[in-house]
Write a protein that holds these residues in place. Sequence first.
Motif, PDB file in Angstrom:
ATOM      1  N   UNK A  78     -61.479  17.698  33.370  1.00 11.81           N
ATOM      2  CA  UNK A  78     -62.115  16.766  34.792  1.00 11.81           C
ATOM      3  C   UNK A  78     -63.732  17.047  34.962  1.00 11.81           C
ATOM      4  N   UNK A  79     -63.839  16.349  36.200  1.00 12.10           N
ATOM      5  CA  UNK A  79     -65.724  15.771  35.909  1.00 12.10           C
ATOM      6  C   UNK A  79     -65.970  16.806  37.008  1.00 12.10           C
ATOM      7  N   UNK A  80     -67.264  17.010  36.230  1.00 12.47           N
ATOM      8  CA  UNK A  80     -67.612  18.332  37.698  1.00 12.47           C
ATOM      9  C   UNK A  80     -68.660  18.228  38.209  1.00 12.47           C
ATOM     10  N   UNK A  81     -68.547  17.906  39.327  1.00 14.94           N
ATOM     11  CA  UNK A  81     -69.877  17.212  41.121  1.00 14.94           C
ATOM     12  C   UNK A  81     -70.940  18.559  41.093  1.00 14.94           C
ATOM     13  N   UNK A  82     -71.803  17.892  40.148  1.00 15.36           N
ATOM     14  CA  UNK A  82     -72.885  18.732  39.933  1.00 15.36           C
ATOM     15  C   UNK A  82     -74.250  17.581  40.346  1.00 15.36           C
ATOM     16  N   UNK A  83     -74.872  17.754  41.046  1.00 18.28           N
ATOM     17  CA  UNK A  83     -75.967  16.780  41.404  1.00 18.28           C
ATOM     18  C   UNK A  83     -77.068  17.577  40.950  1.00 18.28           C
ATOM     19  N   UNK A  84     -77.082  18.692  40.572  1.00 22.24           N
ATOM     20  CA  UNK A  84     -78.338  19.540  39.660  1.00 22.24           C
ATOM     21  C   UNK A  84     -78.960  18.973  38.648  1.00 22.24           C
ATOM     22  N   UNK A  85     -77.751  18.091  37.745  1.00 28.04           N
ATOM     23  CA  UNK A  85     -77.605  17.345  36.885  1.00 28.04           C
ATOM     24  C   UNK A  85     -77.883  15.860  36.560  1.00 28.04           C
ATOM     25  N   UNK A  86     -78.227  15.058  35.388  1.00 29.51           N
ATOM     26  CA  UNK A  86     -78.569  14.089  35.628  1.00 29.51           C
ATOM     27  C   UNK A  86     -77.516  13.092  34.548  1.00 29.51           C
ATOM     28  N   UNK A  87     -76.833  14.191  33.796  1.00 29.20           N
ATOM     29  CA  UNK A  87     -75.472  13.498  33.369  1.00 29.20           C
ATOM     30  C   UNK A  87     -74.446  14.192  33.432  1.00 29.20           C
ATOM     31  N   UNK A  88     -73.428  13.911  32.748  1.00 31.15           N
ATOM     32  CA  UNK A  88     -71.842  13.946  33.470  1.00 31.15           C
ATOM     33  C   UNK A  88     -71.285  15.770  32.893  1.00 31.15           C
ATOM     34  N   UNK A  89     -71.305  16.678  33.215  1.00 37.41           N
ATOM     35  CA  UNK A  89     -70.589  17.556  32.795  1.00 37.41           C
ATOM     36  C   UNK A  89     -69.091  17.351  33.266  1.00 37.41           C
ATOM     37  N   UNK A  90     -68.288  18.239  32.155  1.00 35.25           N
ATOM     38  CA  UNK A  90     -66.746  18.528  32.337  1.00 35.25           C
ATOM     39  C   UNK A  90     -66.396  19.547  31.975  1.00 35.25           C
ATOM     40  N   UNK A  91     -65.465  19.856  32.316  1.00 38.32           N
ATOM     41  CA  UNK A  91     -64.450  21.265  33.018  1.00 38.32           C
ATOM     42  C   UNK A  91     -63.243  21.227  31.939  1.00 38.32           C
ATOM     43  N   UNK A  92     -63.138  22.194  30.532  1.00 37.37           N
ATOM     44  CA  UNK A  92     -62.153  21.364  29.236  1.00 37.37           C
ATOM     45  C   UNK A  92     -61.114  22.445  30.308  1.00 37.37           C
ATOM     46  N   UNK A  93     -59.823  22.497  30.397  1.00 41.35           N
ATOM     47  CA  UNK A  93     -58.793  23.007  29.684  1.00 41.35           C
ATOM     48  C   UNK A  93     -57.745  23.076  28.631  1.00 41.35           C
ATOM     49  N   UNK A  94     -57.678  24.120  28.577  1.00 40.72           N
ATOM     50  CA  UNK A  94     -57.044  24.382  27.026  1.00 40.72           C
ATOM     51  C   UNK A  94     -55.746  24.707  27.191  1.00 40.72           C
ATOM     52  N   UNK A  95     -54.709  24.810  26.281  1.00 44.11           N
ATOM     53  CA  UNK A  95     -52.972  25.366  25.844  1.00 44.11           C
ATOM     54  C   UNK A  95     -53.044  24.530  24.970  1.00 44.11           C
ATOM     55  N   UNK A  96     -51.976  25.896  24.634  1.00 44.41           N
ATOM     56  CA  UNK A  96     -51.373  25.680  22.911  1.00 44.41           C
ATOM     57  C   UNK A  96     -50.445  24.091  23.022  1.00 44.41           C
ATOM     58  N   UNK A  97     -50.463  23.955  21.501  1.00 44.30           N
ATOM     59  CA  UNK A  97     -50.578  22.045  22.250  1.00 44.30           C
ATOM     60  C   UNK A  97     -49.178  22.473  22.312  1.00 44.30           C
ATOM     61  N   UNK A  98     -48.012  23.360  21.205  1.00 41.96           N
ATOM     62  CA  UNK A  98     -46.726  22.452  21.514  1.00 41.96           C
ATOM     63  C   UNK A  98     -45.655  23.935  21.153  1.00 41.96           C
ATOM     64  N   UNK A  99     -44.784  24.213  20.926  1.00 37.78           N
ATOM     65  CA  UNK A  99     -43.671  25.214  19.873  1.00 37.78           C
ATOM     66  C   UNK A  99     -44.073  24.966  18.601  1.00 37.78           C
ATOM     67  N   UNK A 100     -43.886  24.523  17.825  1.00 39.51           N
ATOM     68  CA  UNK A 100     -44.954  24.368  16.499  1.00 39.51           C
ATOM     69  C   UNK A 100     -45.770  25.157  15.764  1.00 39.51           C
ATOM     70  N   UNK A 101     -46.969  25.688  17.077  1.00 37.07           N
ATOM     71  CA  UNK A 101     -48.053  25.586  16.510  1.00 37.07           C
ATOM     72  C   UNK A 101     -47.831  27.348  17.425  1.00 37.07           C
ATOM     73  N   UNK A 102     -47.057  27.249  18.527  1.00 33.60           N
ATOM     74  CA  UNK A 102     -47.046  28.572  19.595  1.00 33.60           C
ATOM     75  C   UNK A 102     -46.873  29.613  18.678  1.00 33.60           C
TER      76      UNK A 102
END
Length: 411
Positions: free
Chosen positions: A363-387
Amino acid sequence: MFQIDTNPCSTFKELITGVDDKYIDKTESICKIYDARSRFNLLTRPFGFGKTVLIDTLFFLFKRGPKSPMFEGLYVSQSETEFPNHFVIKFDFAALANLKTADDYIDTFFNFYKKRLYEINSSLGVELNRDEKFYWITHHFLSEIASVSNTKKIVILIDNYDVPYLHNLYNNNFEDKNEVLSQFYKALYDCETLIDWCLLVGETKFSLSSKKQEGIPYITDLTYDSLSVNVCGFTQGELKKHFQSELEELADATEQTVEMLLGNLSSWHGDYRFTGHNIKVYRPASINIVLTSKDITTFSCLYPYNHLSKILIPLINKFERYHEKLLLPNTCGYAFTEFNKYNNVNFFALLCQIGIFTLSTVELVDDKTKCYNTYKYYCMIVNREMREIYSRLLKSSNIYNKTDEDEELAN
């Protein structure tokens, strides 16, 4: 022994010429990456994603050219991208995995350099001095190779570049060997005017420069670049196009439709995401086993557990359950842009790089104090094999205690 590029591990060639093998055309992505290249590029992907096939494809593209019969019918044969006839130097650093000392490292490189120079032109009469500083040995080697290249430029391809670091995560005596690697990369950097392109591939990210900025002080990471999202790995569209008969045969054997089968393949061996875009890819090594095995009627974990156990179990014991808190959504993006240090591993980054965890949303984070884009990263276990792999790793560690959370994870 390093792979010598007059007789390489011809994974790409075998796929192209094999009667029962299939090569899924990745040359459109390769063209885009090469057109947009920096001098030094890094690409990481988990184990079993076809990184060696990519390196071999590039080797033959530069050595034989896109008009070679090897590339007939592939995108690159009609592309406007030019692949000059540079000399190609290909290394596979897996050869360094079990070497004990810095002198062993130097001997391996030195013997490769001598053999390569002789194969190019036995009349060159170039004498490398084993007693010189390793930086200068590498510098002389690169200069000589470039001097006899038709274009006066060289391409350097390094497979498994991170193997020496991964095999020395718990080695307190790695400094001497790491100094050899630093001198190697420093020589590459100082010879950059001779290098058209240097591509390094591996599973994980490590710093290639020291505090004194020796080595490669900058390198462009392609890992989460949209240009490389499917240069390694299979998309669902590619599976349907290239494996239609195999999918239909397996669907009949498992009494399901092709769409249901693709859903199961995705939940077991797919769902890897390497950009914020909703493009998911499958792990080729597992997919190939499933689709070429005639007796598979149920799905299972096909990833080799031992490939990760020696690396991750000591780290799980070190970080304990705290490492799971690192997987909460974050806005810094460090896990996807910076390098690990071999003696100070970012466990969150490592779990994502080796493929246990993957991006779920960005997600793009709405932070007007910064002159560049900041993103929020969400992670999860990828699939049943790697679980399943992750659950086994936890059970093998010292911190494992049967809890409701662990039961839920195991299921």
